[in-house]
Design a protein around this motif. Structure first.
Motif, PDB file in Angstrom:
ATOM      1  N   GLN A   3       0.603 -32.495 -78.765  1.00 25.01           N
ATOM      2  CA  GLN A   3       1.604 -33.521 -79.026  1.00 25.01           C
ATOM      3  C   GLN A   3       2.011 -34.164 -77.710  1.00 25.01           C
ATOM      4  N   LEU A   4       2.287 -35.466 -77.763  1.00 28.13           N
ATOM      5  CA  LEU A   4       2.693 -36.218 -76.582  1.00 28.13           C
ATOM      6  C   LEU A   4       3.999 -36.949 -76.878  1.00 28.13           C
ATOM      7  N   GLN A   5       4.868 -37.027 -75.870  1.00 26.55           N
ATOM      8  CA  GLN A   5       6.159 -37.673 -76.043  1.00 26.55           C
ATOM      9  C   GLN A   5       6.481 -38.493 -74.808  1.00 26.55           C
ATOM     10  N   GLU A   6       6.695 -39.791 -75.019  1.00 21.00           N
ATOM     11  CA  GLU A   6       7.080 -40.668 -73.915  1.00 21.00           C
ATOM     12  C   GLU A   6       8.590 -40.614 -73.680  1.00 21.00           C
ATOM     13  N   SER A   7       9.002 -40.794 -72.440  1.00 18.94           N
ATOM     14  CA  SER A   7      10.426 -40.882 -72.131  1.00 18.94           C
ATOM     15  C   SER A   7      10.617 -41.792 -70.923  1.00 18.94           C
ATOM     16  N   GLY A   8      11.785 -42.438 -70.895  1.00 18.67           N
ATOM     17  CA  GLY A   8      12.096 -43.333 -69.786  1.00 18.67           C
ATOM     18  C   GLY A   8      13.051 -44.416 -70.232  1.00 18.67           C
ATOM     19  N   PRO A   9      13.487 -45.264 -69.288  1.00 17.94           N
ATOM     20  CA  PRO A   9      14.444 -46.317 -69.614  1.00 17.94           C
ATOM     21  C   PRO A   9      13.870 -47.343 -70.578  1.00 17.94           C
ATOM     22  N   GLY A  10      14.714 -47.833 -71.462  1.00 21.65           N
ATOM     23  CA  GLY A  10      14.289 -48.855 -72.404  1.00 21.65           C
ATOM     24  C   GLY A  10      14.481 -50.265 -71.888  1.00 21.65           C
TER      25      GLY A  10
END
Length: 121
Positions: A3-10
């Motif tokens: 599984q992969l999950q992106e994260s960071g400012p929108g």
């Protein structure tokens, strides 16, 4: 199952650097034969490959970038956290897109859900 999950400012301001992290579970980014990749889709446009990183022997990594974005792109990795990171510099509103991380072996076989990044002041 990986599984992969992106994260960071929108939201990122023009001329700044966009930075996103992909956290991988259920598989290791040091596994060979895989390219860990960043792909984006801008509004009304098709998918665009940004770049990829792959583990090689002796704890070395290869990187490959879309030529049209290469001068602004950097992909790094943190094997201790099982993460890889995208940095895209000097962004403009044209970089507004949904950004995906993916695992690729010839073709993508696992995707994150994607994260919307808007470039605007």
């Amino acid at each position: 199952q990986v599984q992969l999950q992106e994260s960071g400012p929108g939201l990122v301001e023009p001329s700044q650097t966009l930075s996103l992290t992909c956290t991988v579970s259920g598989g290791s980014i040091t596994a060979q034969h895989y390219w860990w990749s960043w792909i984006r889709q801008s509004p009304g446009k098709g998918m665009e490959w940004i770049g990829s990183i792959a583990y090689e022997d002796s704890a070395d990594y290869s990187r490959d970038y879309n030529p049209s974005l290469k001068s602004r792109t950097s992909i790094s990795r943190d094997p201790a956290k099982n993460q890889f990171t995208l940095q895209l510099s000097s962004v403009t509103p044209e970089d507004t897109a949904v950004y995906y991380c993916a695992r690729v072996e010839a073709v993508p076989d696992a995707w994150g859900r994607g994260t919307l990044v808007t470039v605007s002041s």
